[in-house]
Design a protein around this motif. Structure first.
Motif, PDB file in Angstrom:
ATOM      1  N   ARG A 132       1.056  -1.229  -0.203  1.00  0.00           N
ATOM      2  CA  ARG A 132       0.483   0.060   0.273  1.00  0.00           C
ATOM      3  C   ARG A 132       0.665   0.800  -0.367  1.00  0.00           C
ATOM      4  O   ARG A 132       2.090   0.826   0.941  1.00  0.00           O
ATOM      5  CB  ARG A 132      -0.905   0.103   1.232  1.00  0.00           C
ATOM      6  CG  ARG A 132      -1.787   1.251   1.435  1.00  0.00           C
ATOM      7  CD  ARG A 132      -3.065   1.571   2.308  1.00  0.00           C
ATOM      8  NE  ARG A 132      -3.672  -0.457   1.786  1.00  0.00           N
ATOM      9  CZ  ARG A 132      -3.315  -1.493   2.281  1.00  0.00           C
ATOM     10  NH1 ARG A 132      -3.119  -1.321   3.066  1.00  0.00           N
ATOM     11  NH2 ARG A 132      -4.899  -1.924   2.521  1.00  0.00           N
ATOM     12  N   ILE A 133       0.592   2.136  -0.281  1.00  0.00           N
ATOM     13  CA  ILE A 133       1.464   3.471  -0.948  1.00  0.00           C
ATOM     14  C   ILE A 133       0.628   4.251  -0.407  1.00  0.00           C
ATOM     15  O   ILE A 133      -0.519   4.551  -0.595  1.00  0.00           O
ATOM     16  CB  ILE A 133       1.985   3.630  -2.378  1.00  0.00           C
ATOM     17  CG1 ILE A 133       2.690   2.399  -3.123  1.00  0.00           C
ATOM     18  CG2 ILE A 133       2.245   5.400  -2.431  1.00  0.00           C
ATOM     19  CD1 ILE A 133       2.151   2.034  -4.177  1.00  0.00           C
ATOM     20  N   CYS A 134       0.747   4.820   0.936  1.00  0.00           N
ATOM     21  CA  CYS A 134      -0.141   5.864   1.616  1.00  0.00           C
ATOM     22  C   CYS A 134       0.478   7.204   1.180  1.00  0.00           C
ATOM     23  O   CYS A 134       2.027   7.556   1.698  1.00  0.00           O
ATOM     24  CB  CYS A 134       0.574   5.187   3.007  1.00  0.00           C
ATOM     25  SG  CYS A 134      -0.147   3.538   3.200  1.00  0.00           S
ATOM     26  N   VAL A 135      -0.242   8.178   0.713  1.00  0.00           N
ATOM     27  CA  VAL A 135       0.266   9.085   0.723  1.00  0.00           C
ATOM     28  C   VAL A 135      -1.069  10.443   1.410  1.00  0.00           C
ATOM     29  O   VAL A 135      -1.871   9.607   2.346  1.00  0.00           O
ATOM     30  CB  VAL A 135      -0.025  10.066  -0.667  1.00  0.00           C
ATOM     31  CG1 VAL A 135       0.756   8.934  -1.092  1.00  0.00           C
ATOM     32  CG2 VAL A 135      -1.664   9.819  -1.063  1.00  0.00           C
ATOM     33  N   LYS A 136      -0.764  11.790   1.559  1.00  0.00           N
ATOM     34  CA  LYS A 136      -0.996  12.753   2.590  1.00  0.00           C
ATOM     35  C   LYS A 136      -3.161  12.871   1.858  1.00  0.00           C
ATOM     36  O   LYS A 136      -3.029  13.228   3.387  1.00  0.00           O
ATOM     37  CB  LYS A 136      -0.328  13.915   3.067  1.00  0.00           C
ATOM     38  CG  LYS A 136      -1.407  15.071   3.632  1.00  0.00           C
ATOM     39  CD  LYS A 136      -0.242  15.875   3.954  1.00  0.00           C
ATOM     40  CE  LYS A 136      -1.045  16.710   4.722  1.00  0.00           C
ATOM     41  NZ  LYS A 136       0.412  18.109   4.864  1.00  0.00           N
ATOM     42  N   SER A 137      -2.926  13.536   1.134  1.00  0.00           N
ATOM     43  CA  SER A 137      -4.046  13.719   0.300  1.00  0.00           C
ATOM     44  C   SER A 137      -4.555  12.427  -0.755  1.00  0.00           C
ATOM     45  O   SER A 137      -4.204  12.070  -1.580  1.00  0.00           O
ATOM     46  CB  SER A 137      -3.522  14.809  -0.021  1.00  0.00           C
ATOM     47  OG  SER A 137      -2.876  14.832  -1.127  1.00  0.00           O
TER      48      SER A 137
END
Length: 115
Positions: free
Chosen positions: A53-58
């Motif tokens: 899972r690539i987790c980003v802020k927005s």
């Protein structure tokens, strides 16, 4: 590098850590905000039980990355590069999620959101 040396007796885990490292390099070129890469799975039972899972802020960045078909192909090619078991490659999940979504849908609790 230290983590790779800790798991010499588990070559599949070494491959997973190398894949994660390459995914991070790829994402660093296209993501303009803070991000991190998580992986989970019962790969020791069956290599197909693996998820990145690539987790980003927005949400905007999540949608940008998620809609980039070429990026997705490049990420999947990393499994080939590291010779992840052929029979499992198509089953390995690679997805994107944002902190905004987790905040909105799961009160900011990742461990609840990703179940």
């Amino acid at each position: 590098m230290i983590f790779l040396n800790l798991f010499k007796k588990d070559p599949l885990r070494q491959k997973i850590l190398a894949i994660k490292k390459d995914i991070k390099k790829i994402i660093s070129k296209v993501c303009t905000e803070r991000y991190w890469i998580e992986w989970v799975g019962a790969y020791h039972i069956n290599p197909k039980h693996l998820a990145f899972r690539i987790c980003v802020k927005s949400d905007d960045m999540k949608l940008k990355l998620k809609s980039d078909a070429e990026l997705y192909k490049v990420l999947r090619d990393v499994l080939d590069k590291h010779d992840y078991p052929v029979e499992a490659r198509d089953k390995v999940f690679i997805g994107f999620e944002s902190q905004q979504t987790v905040d909105r849908e799961s009160d900011g609790k990742w461990h609840i959101h990703v179940q």
